[in-house]
Design an enzyme around this catalytic site. Structure first.
Site, PDB file in Angstrom:
ATOM      1  N   ARG A 189      -8.806  16.666 -21.811  1.00 25.32           N
ATOM      2  CA  ARG A 189      -9.654  15.729 -21.270  1.00 25.32           C
ATOM      3  C   ARG A 189      -9.251  15.503 -19.716  1.00 25.32           C
ATOM      4  NH1 ARG A 189      -8.343  10.651 -24.755  1.00 25.32           N
ATOM      5  NH2 ARG A 189      -9.693   9.855 -22.898  1.00 25.32           N
ATOM      6  N   SER A 246      -8.715  12.669 -17.898  1.00 23.99           N
ATOM      7  CA  SER A 246      -8.104  11.351 -17.448  1.00 23.99           C
ATOM      8  C   SER A 246      -6.746  11.729 -17.000  1.00 23.99           C
ATOM      9  CB  SER A 246      -7.950  10.193 -18.591  1.00 23.99           C
ATOM     10  OG  SER A 246      -7.081  10.826 -19.693  1.00 23.99           O
ATOM     11  N   LYS A 290      -1.771   9.420 -31.484  1.00 24.46           N
ATOM     12  CA  LYS A 290      -2.203   8.334 -31.811  1.00 24.46           C
ATOM     13  C   LYS A 290      -3.860   8.165 -31.792  1.00 24.46           C
ATOM     14  CE  LYS A 290      -2.310   4.829 -28.000  1.00 24.46           C
ATOM     15  NZ  LYS A 290      -1.973   3.650 -27.887  1.00 24.46           N
ATOM     16  N   ASP A 291      -4.300   9.198 -31.015  1.00 23.47           N
ATOM     17  CA  ASP A 291      -5.911   9.180 -30.801  1.00 23.47           C
ATOM     18  C   ASP A 291      -6.404  10.329 -31.744  1.00 23.47           C
ATOM     19  OD1 ASP A 291      -5.882   7.141 -28.934  1.00 23.47           O
ATOM     20  OD2 ASP A 291      -5.651   8.616 -27.355  1.00 23.47           O
ATOM     21  N   THR A 312      -7.018  -6.556 -23.845  1.00 23.16           N
ATOM     22  CA  THR A 312      -6.923  -5.420 -24.663  1.00 23.16           C
ATOM     23  C   THR A 312      -7.998  -5.338 -25.525  1.00 23.16           C
ATOM     24  OG1 THR A 312      -5.456  -4.545 -26.311  1.00 23.16           O
ATOM     25  CG2 THR A 312      -5.546  -6.656 -26.487  1.00 23.16           C
ATOM     26  N   SER A 368      -7.875  -3.049 -28.184  1.00 23.16           N
ATOM     27  CA  SER A 368      -7.114  -2.524 -29.554  1.00 23.16           C
ATOM     28  C   SER A 368      -7.339  -3.568 -30.459  1.00 23.16           C
ATOM     29  CB  SER A 368      -5.884  -1.942 -29.184  1.00 23.16           C
ATOM     30  OG  SER A 368      -4.817  -2.160 -30.257  1.00 23.16           O
ATOM     31  N   LEU A 369      -7.833  -3.302 -31.666  1.00 17.80           N
ATOM     32  CA  LEU A 369      -7.686  -4.296 -32.637  1.00 17.80           C
ATOM     33  C   LEU A 369      -6.191  -4.689 -33.084  1.00 17.80           C
ATOM     34  CD1 LEU A 369     -10.744  -3.261 -34.704  1.00 17.80           C
ATOM     35  CD2 LEU A 369     -10.666  -4.924 -33.319  1.00 17.80           C
ATOM     36  N   ARG A 370      -5.414  -3.706 -33.003  1.00 15.56           N
ATOM     37  CA  ARG A 370      -3.934  -3.758 -33.744  1.00 15.56           C
ATOM     38  C   ARG A 370      -3.182  -4.798 -32.627  1.00 15.56           C
ATOM     39  NH1 ARG A 370       0.338  -1.538 -31.149  1.00 15.56           N
ATOM     40  NH2 ARG A 370      -0.938  -0.264 -29.853  1.00 15.56           N
ATOM     41  N   ARG A 371      -3.668  -4.603 -31.298  1.00 18.70           N
ATOM     42  CA  ARG A 371      -2.791  -5.457 -30.447  1.00 18.70           C
ATOM     43  C   ARG A 371      -3.362  -6.686 -30.531  1.00 18.70           C
ATOM     44  NH1 ARG A 371      -3.223  -0.453 -26.058  1.00 18.70           N
ATOM     45  NH2 ARG A 371      -1.016   0.438 -26.645  1.00 18.70           N
ATOM     46  N   ARG A 378     -11.307  -1.613 -21.292  1.00 20.23           N
ATOM     47  CA  ARG A 378     -11.294  -0.279 -21.960  1.00 20.23           C
ATOM     48  C   ARG A 378     -11.104   0.235 -20.297  1.00 20.23           C
ATOM     49  NH1 ARG A 378     -15.701   2.704 -24.967  1.00 20.23           N
ATOM     50  NH2 ARG A 378     -14.115   4.199 -24.306  1.00 20.23           N
ATOM     51  N   GLY A 379     -11.361   1.747 -20.541  1.00 20.06           N
ATOM     52  CA  GLY A 379     -11.137   2.684 -19.232  1.00 20.06           C
ATOM     53  C   GLY A 379      -9.817   3.298 -19.436  1.00 20.06           C
ATOM     54  N   VAL A 437      -5.863   4.258 -18.064  1.00 21.12           N
ATOM     55  CA  VAL A 437      -4.839   3.474 -17.905  1.00 21.12           C
ATOM     56  C   VAL A 437      -4.898   2.772 -16.541  1.00 21.12           C
ATOM     57  CG1 VAL A 437      -2.060   3.371 -17.417  1.00 21.12           C
ATOM     58  CG2 VAL A 437      -3.389   4.609 -19.359  1.00 21.12           C
ATOM     59  N   THR A 478      -7.263   2.352 -14.376  1.00 21.28           N
ATOM     60  CA  THR A 478      -8.534   1.661 -14.521  1.00 21.28           C
ATOM     61  C   THR A 478      -8.110   0.094 -14.883  1.00 21.28           C
ATOM     62  OG1 THR A 478     -10.034   3.172 -14.956  1.00 21.28           O
ATOM     63  CG2 THR A 478     -10.969   1.083 -14.971  1.00 21.28           C
ATOM     64  N   ARG A 479      -7.402   0.330 -16.251  1.00 20.77           N
ATOM     65  CA  ARG A 479      -6.683  -0.928 -16.848  1.00 20.77           C
ATOM     66  C   ARG A 479      -5.967  -1.853 -15.777  1.00 20.77           C
ATOM     67  NH1 ARG A 479      -5.981   0.413 -23.117  1.00 20.77           N
ATOM     68  NH2 ARG A 479      -7.562   2.346 -23.092  1.00 20.77           N
ATOM     69  N   CYS A 484      -9.394   3.967 -35.679  1.00 17.54           N
ATOM     70  CA  CYS A 484      -9.155   2.879 -34.691  1.00 17.54           C
ATOM     71  C   CYS A 484     -10.133   1.330 -34.909  1.00 17.54           C
ATOM     72  CB  CYS A 484      -9.590   3.531 -33.621  1.00 17.54           C
ATOM     73  SG  CYS A 484     -11.140   4.120 -33.139  1.00 17.54           S
TER      74      CYS A 484
HETATM   75  N1  LIG Z   1      -5.822   4.599 -26.390  1.00 18.59           N
HETATM   76  C1  LIG Z   1      -5.567   5.424 -25.198  1.00 18.59           C
HETATM   77  C2  LIG Z   1      -3.956   5.894 -25.310  1.00 18.59           C
HETATM   78  N2  LIG Z   1      -3.757   6.930 -26.169  1.00 18.59           N
HETATM   79  C3  LIG Z   1      -2.405   7.533 -25.984  1.00 18.59           C
HETATM   80  C4  LIG Z   1      -2.096   6.341 -24.926  1.00 18.59           C
HETATM   81  C5  LIG Z   1      -0.612   6.307 -24.273  1.00 18.59           C
HETATM   82  C6  LIG Z   1       0.112   7.247 -24.674  1.00 18.59           C
HETATM   83  C7  LIG Z   1       0.655   7.538 -26.039  1.00 18.59           C
HETATM   84  O1  LIG Z   1       0.716   6.767 -26.815  1.00 18.59           O
HETATM   85  O2  LIG Z   1       1.205   8.852 -26.368  1.00 18.59           O
HETATM   86  C8  LIG Z   1      -2.860   5.323 -24.526  1.00 18.59           C
HETATM   87  C9  LIG Z   1      -2.933   4.634 -23.655  1.00 18.59           C
HETATM   88  C10 LIG Z   1      -2.625   3.206 -23.982  1.00 18.59           C
HETATM   89  O3  LIG Z   1      -2.667   2.884 -25.291  1.00 18.59           O
HETATM   90  O4  LIG Z   1      -1.998   2.139 -23.224  1.00 18.59           O
END
Ligand SMILES: NCc1[nH]cc(CCC(=O)O)c1CC(=O)O
Length: 304
Positions: A9, A11, A81-82, A125, A127-130, A147-148, A150, A152-153, A240
């Site tokens: 990607r 980014s 994690k993605d 955030t 993220s539902l987990r966060r 979203r967006g 790192v 951008t955030r 997710c």
């Molecule tokens: N969801 C996007 C994402 N996927 C992996 C990371 C960070 C790097 C990693 O976990 O290895 C991030 C950014 C974040 O959650 O802040």
């Protein structure tokens, strides 16, 4: 094989991670030419709707997998994690690199940590987990979508849209933003996403030469830990779309796994932990998933 093409990607974080893998592959295989094939994915392009609404995190992988199937790239680099718990049939993960910092980061221009936030502060955030863990700790906070990528955030935080945001430490460190981490949100008090901080290489299952080249970068202890975390998540039908967190640590032969299932809506959360053997990470993942179920995880996830 003397050329390896890595689909990635575009980014800044994805490019950093792919360059990191390319450099490691060049070092491990002198004479091998390694190039990046940057591509845009639907997950990157559609920013106005939630990921869940447009099809989940698999969207970040799909275009890269198609490029491998078309023969335009040999492998792809992902944040593990993605990567969905069930890989697309025909693909494999020949290498999981040594995990970097697994923790989440509290990032703010005014406050040191969650406890320091004033009543009703706005935290960003998506993220539902966060969100679930924030709600459990501080029901008064106002949680807003963020979203967006790192960069951008961080820009949205600096523009004053939030009092604080939560990001992964690993992403901030990789992009040179370590100094923005006001505090680490660490296990077992606060749990990361399954496999957070670990980078994985994906390739076609039937591509033996790419598998062999990439396998030299595999880190066995990291693989053991993330297998436990991902097995737990898989057993809970995690994606997710659901607030699931997990963190495993290996000490000698002993593997320790902490898991959490939360509710994005109301701050309820259940936690469980167990110890097992390092040579059976999936068993431990299933055991912790069962312990979470026994406490009502399915009700929180809307599965019963
Ligand atoms: N969801 C996007 C994402 N996927 C992996 C990371 C960070 C790097 C990693 O976990 O290895 C991030 C950014 C974040 O959650 O802040």
């Amino acid at each position: 094989m003397n050329l390896l093409r890595i689909a990635t990607r575009k980014s800044p974080l994805a490019l950093w991670q792919s360059e990191h893998v390319a450099a490691a592959l060049r070092a491990a295989h002198p004479g091998l030419e390694v190039v990046l094939v940057p591509m845009s994915t639907r997950g990157d392009e559609v920013l106005d709707r939630s990921l869940a609404a447009i099809g989940g995190k698999g969207l970040f992988l799909k275009e890269l997998e198609l490029a491998m199937l078309r023969g335009e790239a040999d492998c792809a680099v992902h944040s593990l994690k993605d990567v969905p718990m069930e890989l697309e049939p025909g693909f494999a993960l020949p290498a999981i690199l040594q995990r970097a910092d697994h923790a989440d980061a509290f990032v703010s221009n005014a406050y040191d940590d969650i406890a320091a936030l004033p009543q009703g502060a706005v935290v960003g955030t998506s993220s539902l987990r966060r969100q679930a863990q924030l709600r459990a700790l501080r029901p008064d906070l106002q949680l807003r979508d963020l979203r967006g990528n790192v960069n951008t955030r961080l820009g949205k935080l600096d523009a004053g849209e939030y009092d604080a945001i939560v990001l992964a430490c690993a992403g901030l460190q990789r992009l040179g933003f370590e100094a923005r981490i006001r505090s680490r949100m660490d296990a077992p008090h606060w749990l990361p996403a399954p496999a957070q901080g670990a980078i994985a290489i994906e390739c076609r299952d039937d591509d033996a030469s790419t598998r062999a080249l990439c396998a030299t970068l595999d880190h066995a202890d990291t693989r053991t830990c993330v297998e436990a975390e991902r097995a737990m998540n898989r057993a809970l039908h995690g994606s997710c779309h659901v607030p699931v967190a997990a963190y495993a640590q290996l000490a000698g032969e002993h593997l320790h796994l902490h898991g959490l299932v939360g509710s994005a809506g109301d701050g309820r959360a259940v936690r469980a932990q167990a110890q097992g053997r390092g040579d059976a990470p999936e068993c431990l993942g299933l055991e912790v998933a069962d312990l979470l179920r026994a406490q009502g995880a399915d009700a929180l996830l809307g599965l019963d």
